[in-house]
Design an enzyme around this catalytic site. Structure first.
Site, PDB file in Angstrom:
ATOM      1  N   ILE A 205       0.829  -1.206   0.000  1.00  0.00           N
ATOM      2  CA  ILE A 205       0.000   0.000   0.000  1.00  0.00           C
ATOM      3  C   ILE A 205       0.863   1.256   0.000  1.00  0.00           C
ATOM      4  O   ILE A 205       0.564   2.223  -0.713  1.00  0.00           O
ATOM      5  CB  ILE A 205      -0.953  -0.021   1.211  1.00  0.00           C
TER       6      ILE A 205
ATOM      7  N   ARG B 229      12.832   1.020   6.153  1.00  0.00           N
ATOM      8  CA  ARG B 229      14.067   0.489   6.704  1.00  0.00           C
ATOM      9  C   ARG B 229      15.028  -0.003   5.632  1.00  0.00           C
ATOM     10  O   ARG B 229      16.233   0.139   5.771  1.00  0.00           O
ATOM     11  CB  ARG B 229      13.750  -0.634   7.696  1.00  0.00           C
TER      12      ARG B 229
ATOM     13  N   VAL C  94      10.443   3.486  12.529  1.00  0.00           N
ATOM     14  CA  VAL C  94       9.463   4.320  13.227  1.00  0.00           C
ATOM     15  C   VAL C  94       9.488   4.111  14.739  1.00  0.00           C
ATOM     16  O   VAL C  94       8.820   4.849  15.477  1.00  0.00           O
ATOM     17  CB  VAL C  94       8.036   4.095  12.688  1.00  0.00           C
TER      18      VAL C  94
ATOM     19  N   TYR D 244      -2.529  -6.407  16.908  1.00  0.00           N
ATOM     20  CA  TYR D 244      -2.737  -5.583  15.717  1.00  0.00           C
ATOM     21  C   TYR D 244      -4.063  -4.842  15.802  1.00  0.00           C
ATOM     22  O   TYR D 244      -4.136  -3.640  15.500  1.00  0.00           O
ATOM     23  CB  TYR D 244      -2.692  -6.476  14.481  1.00  0.00           C
TER      24      TYR D 244
END
Length: 257
Positions: free
Chosen positions: A14, A34, A61, A152
């Site tokens: 995405i 990364r 992050v 999640y």
């Protein structure tokens, strides 16, 4: 100079689709992630089409120093950031009782705390750019529950809550803050889910993908481009009154929210 968009998780799936779509609309794009190799591939596509891109590799992050250094590099190359797309994420699966604290902290750290950290670090630049846009790529897991991905789901629900709170704080600044919540989308992240299903159930990859597609009332997987198209609308002038929303891109799987 073109408006500057900063996209995390820009190398694949995405994030890649969003970065290419933004560049296609004339934005200069910082590609943060990364690993250098996939970011360079996306940059190559953008530049071949006449666009501007900067590779911000080593961008973790969960690492405050990496965030600070990456942002400084991007702003130095392309100017103040007007559009932030928080797309970095991971979704390992396990039954709740087998989800370790280490896994919990890892998933929340990337998906929720990472969104907080990058947004907080970039907000001064977004204010200076004016008419800013922040879009958090959440998930239908931020609007409902799914088994075996409790961390999640919790993290993505947190992203939606953060989106709504920040939208109100920034409501008089000209900055909008929204979340896009894709359903099961045909990306490398979904491939990991398929591999998990096949490993645990013995079903073929095609059968596993079909079972995920059935969650969508349209009977198919969402495409990354469909998510990117939603992001394009939210960052455009025509969506200046849209803020604090969590928009499901899921073929009708989730309604309301």
């Amino acid at each position: 100079m073109n408006r500057h968009a900063f996209v995390t998780g820009a190398g694949t799936g995405i994030g890649r689709a969003i970065a290419l779509a933004l560049a296609g609309k004339g934005l200069a794009v910082s590609l943060a992630g990364r690993r250098a190799a996939p970011l360079k591939d996306v940059a190559g596509e953008i530049e071949a089409a006449g666009g501007q891109a900067v590779v911000v590799d080593g961008f973790d992050v969960t690492d405050a120093q990496a965030i600070e250094q990456g942002i400084a590099r991007a702003v130095d190359k392309l100017g103040e950031v007007a559009v932030l797309i928080n797309c970095a994420g991971e979704a390992p699966s396990a039954p709740f009782e087998k989800t370790s604290l280490e896994t919990w902290n890892h998933v929340v750290g990337i998906n929720l705390t990472g969104t907080f950290s990058v947004t907080q670090a970039l907000l001064p630049s977004i204010r200076r750019a004016g008419n800013g846009r922040i879009v958090n790529i959440a998930s239908t897991a931020g609007l409902t529950g799914y088994p075996y991905v409790s961390a999640y789901c919790a993290a993505k629900h947190g992203v939606v809550g953060l989106t709504r709170a920040l939208a109100l704080e920034l409501s008089r600044t000209g900055i909008t803050v929204n979340a896009v919540c894709p359903g099961f989308t045909d990306t490398p992240l979904l491939d990991i889910a398929v591999a998990t299903i096949t490993g645990k159930t013995g079903r073929t990859a095609d059968e596993a993908r079909a079972s995920l597609a059935r969650a969508n009332p349209q009977g198919r997987l969402v495409t990354p481009q469909e998510v990117a198209d939603t992001v394009l609308w939210l960052v455009g002038e025509g969506a200046s009154a849209i803020t604090g929303q969590a928009i499901a891109v899921a073929g009708g799987e989730i309604m309301g929210g």
